[in-house]
Design an enzyme around this catalytic site. Structure first.
Site, short mmCIF file in Angstrom:
data_model
loop_
_atom_site.label_atom_id
_atom_site.label_comp_id
_atom_site.label_asym_id
_atom_site.label_seq_id
_atom_site.Cartn_x
_atom_site.Cartn_y
_atom_site.Cartn_z
N SER A 1 0.74 -1.15 0.02
CA SER A 1 0.12 0.12 0.04
C SER A 1 0.92 1.20 0.08
O SER A 1 1.61 1.28 0.96
CB SER A 1 -0.94 -0.21 1.19
OG SER A 1 -1.60 1.17 1.41
N LYS B 1 -1.41 -0.92 -4.51
CA LYS B 1 -2.38 -0.09 -4.08
C LYS B 1 -1.82 1.37 -3.82
O LYS B 1 -0.71 1.31 -3.12
CB LYS B 1 -2.97 -0.68 -2.88
CG LYS B 1 -3.76 0.36 -1.80
CD LYS B 1 -4.55 -0.60 -1.02
CE LYS B 1 -4.88 0.26 0.44
NZ LYS B 1 -5.42 -0.49 1.31
N LYS C 1 -2.88 5.12 -2.69
CA LYS C 1 -3.62 5.98 -2.08
C LYS C 1 -4.14 7.09 -2.79
O LYS C 1 -3.37 8.01 -3.48
CB LYS C 1 -3.12 6.47 -0.67
CG LYS C 1 -2.75 5.39 0.26
CD LYS C 1 -4.20 4.65 1.10
CE LYS C 1 -3.81 3.98 2.05
NZ LYS C 1 -5.30 3.47 2.90
N ASP D 1 -7.13 3.21 -3.09
CA ASP D 1 -7.70 3.27 -1.92
C ASP D 1 -8.21 4.85 -1.53
O ASP D 1 -7.10 5.80 -1.18
CB ASP D 1 -7.02 2.61 -0.88
CG ASP D 1 -7.64 2.52 0.56
OD1 ASP D 1 -8.99 3.12 0.87
OD2 ASP D 1 -7.24 2.04 1.58
N GLU E 1 -10.99 0.77 -3.36
CA GLU E 1 -11.34 0.67 -2.19
C GLU E 1 -12.01 2.01 -1.39
O GLU E 1 -11.62 2.94 -1.52
CB GLU E 1 -9.99 0.41 -1.35
CG GLU E 1 -10.28 -0.45 0.15
CD GLU E 1 -9.02 -0.53 0.87
OE1 GLU E 1 -7.91 -0.73 0.16
OE2 GLU E 1 -8.95 -0.68 2.00
N ASP F 1 -13.81 -1.08 3.26
CA ASP F 1 -12.88 -1.07 4.32
C ASP F 1 -13.77 -0.50 5.56
O ASP F 1 -14.08 -1.11 6.30
CB ASP F 1 -11.76 -0.59 4.03
CG ASP F 1 -10.56 -0.27 5.39
OD1 ASP F 1 -11.00 -0.45 6.22
OD2 ASP F 1 -9.33 0.18 5.01
N LYS G 1 -10.24 -6.43 8.28
CA LYS G 1 -9.04 -5.80 9.38
C LYS G 1 -9.59 -6.52 10.53
O LYS G 1 -10.63 -6.14 10.85
CB LYS G 1 -8.93 -4.13 9.12
CG LYS G 1 -8.15 -3.60 8.04
CD LYS G 1 -7.97 -2.43 8.34
CE LYS G 1 -7.42 -1.72 6.98
NZ LYS G 1 -7.72 -0.28 6.98
N GLY H 1 -4.11 -4.09 6.49
CA GLY H 1 -3.23 -3.56 7.36
C GLY H 1 -3.42 -2.46 7.80
O GLY H 1 -3.97 -1.50 7.29
O1 OSB Z 1 -7.19 2.16 4.56
O2 OSB Z 1 -6.00 0.39 4.45
C1 OSB Z 1 -6.12 1.44 4.66
C2 OSB Z 1 -2.88 2.38 7.03
C3 OSB Z 1 -3.73 3.13 7.94
C4 OSB Z 1 -5.11 3.58 7.83
C5 OSB Z 1 -5.73 3.09 6.58
C6 OSB Z 1 -5.22 2.10 6.04
C7 OSB Z 1 -3.67 1.86 5.93
C8 OSB Z 1 -3.02 1.18 4.70
C9 OSB Z 1 -1.82 0.30 5.45
O3 OSB Z 1 -3.40 1.20 3.60
C10 OSB Z 1 -1.68 -0.98 4.55
C11 OSB Z 1 -0.59 -1.84 5.39
O4 OSB Z 1 -0.40 -1.81 6.49
O5 OSB Z 1 0.30 -2.01 4.52
MG MG Z 2 -8.20 1.08 3.32
#
Ligand code: OSB
Ligand code: MG
Length: 375
Positions: free
Chosen positions: A141, A167, A169, A194, A219, A244, A268, A296
């Site tokens: 991510s 992925k 953001k 995401d 996402e 999520d 999660k 995660g």
């Molecule tokens: O939306 O998945 C999410 C990290 C902090 C808060 C929200 C998210 C995330 C990640 C991290 O995408 C993914 C990882 O732990 O590698």
């Molecule tokens: Mg997410």
């Protein structure tokens, strides 16, 4: 399983690089770690998988308060037969899933040790699933970068590191530009975005253009507490929506899948209130023919070990956000850390319990506050 002591550690540990999402930037991993001791002298660990109030109302302060004043007394109230009793024991406290999950995780670790099994095999035994993976194809991510060029550079580096899925953001502004550049940089490689709830249905025009990029999924595009509007959006898109933030338990999962608000769920274990609830969602999605993957929260190796064991279940059939320790930290709080193997797969620990060794010295360095509770 009779519990005699709980120790909470609030930790702050530097991330290798700042992690930016549509709701903010994280420079450090800040979490609570719970260490539970059973009457037979076993020790189980759990991690509070939150990221501040931009992600969930649960913060380190609410976590500490709810654990100290409500959940730890409930833990001490009576022995547990199995960790799957935790949700019922904690049900009187509404919400606070991430806090509940942190403590339930300790019970899974202790239970696995009592059974002489790895956490993966113990989860398999209690859930009735036998086709468990030995190693996982995982994704990475990538936070929002200062420029699109910097994003592409990071994507190519992580691809070279062996990650199976990328992925990125996104937030309003550079979203389409970033997604198009990412797509062009890695044609044919599974790619997803995401949004962490950065959009509304008014952004349908932009989302339709995203729809042409052959993304693995989009996402959480819409509000963190919405299911209904996601169903309206999913009707308009061929790209699968993954939820999520909107999924807080098995009921939400059933609702979202039946309504067609998503076709994939990011599980999660923290957000959904623990491993037991995560297992229920895994099975609900499996029966609905919807794949899941393990989200995660930039966990330390302690929370990661639990995530990895859970992701070994069969319906975790899309690459998870479970990267190697060196993607997050200079040094993990476990030693050795998680690493991809020669085939770029993440091995599931085989040792008893979590199957990882805590680096006590680093834990001490990371701890900013701690407290011991006795039965
Ligand atoms: O939306 O998945 C999410 C990290 C902090 C808060 C929200 C998210 C995330 C990640 C991290 O995408 C993914 C990882 O732990 O590698
Ligand atoms: Mg997410």
């Amino acid at each position: 399983m009779k519990l005699v002591q709980v120790e909470l550690f609030q930790i702050k540990w530097p991330l290798l690089a700042p992690f930016e999402t549509s709701f903010g930037v994280a420079y450090d991993k800040e979490a609570i770690l719970a260490k539970v001791t059973s009457a037979d002298g076993l020790v189980g660990w759990g991690e509070f998988a939150g990221d501040g109030p931009g992600y969930s109302y649960e913060t380190l302060q609410t976590g500490w308060h709810i654990a100290r004043d409500y959940l730890i007394p409930l833990l001490f109230k009576a022995p547990f037969e199995k960790p799957t009793e935790a949700p019922e024991r904690f049900a009187w406290v509404r919400g606070h899933n991430i806090c509940k999950a942190m403590l339930e995780a300790c019970l899974w670790d202790i239970g696995a040790q009592q059974a002489g099994l790895s956490l993966r095999d113990y989860i398999g035994q209690l859930s009735g699933h036998t086709d468990l993976k030995d190693r996982l194809a995982v994704g990475v991510s990538i936070g929002i970068q200062p420029t699109t060029e910097a994003l592409v550079e990071r994507i190519l580096r992580f691809r070279a590191d062996g990650y199976h899925r990328i992925k990125i953001k996104i937030k309003p502004g550079r979203d389409l530009q970033d997604a198009r550049a990412a797509r062009a940089a890695i044609p044919g490689v599974p790619l997803m975005v995401d949004a962490n709830s950065a959009y509304t249905l008014n952004d349908i025009g932009m989302l339709r253009q995203m729809d042409d990029l052959d993304l693995l999924m989009i996402e959480q595009p819409l509000a963190y507490d919405d299911i209904y509007e996601h169903h309206k959006l999913q009707r308009e898109l061929k790209t699968r929506i993954c939820l999520d933030e909107s999924i807080h338990g098995p009921g939400d999962a059933r609702c979202a899948l039946e309504l067609g608000a998503c076709k994939i769920i990011n599980i999660k274990q923290g957000r959904v209130g623990g491993v037991t609830k995560a297992l229920a969602i895994h099975d609900i999605a499996m029966q609905a023919g919807a794949p899941v993957w393990k989200g995660g929260m930039l966990e330390t190796g302690i929370g990661r070990a639990l995530n990895v064991a859970l992701a070994a279940l069969p319906n975790f059939s899309l690459p998870s956000d479970l990267s190697a320790s060196n993607r997050y930290f200079h040094e993990d709080l476990i030693e050795p850390g998680f690493a991809l193997d020669k085939d770029n797969m993440l091995p599931v620990p085989t040792g008893v319990g979590l199957g990882v060794v805590i680096h006590e010295e680093r834990l001490k360095k990371a701890t900013v506050r701690s407290e011991v509770f006795k039965a």
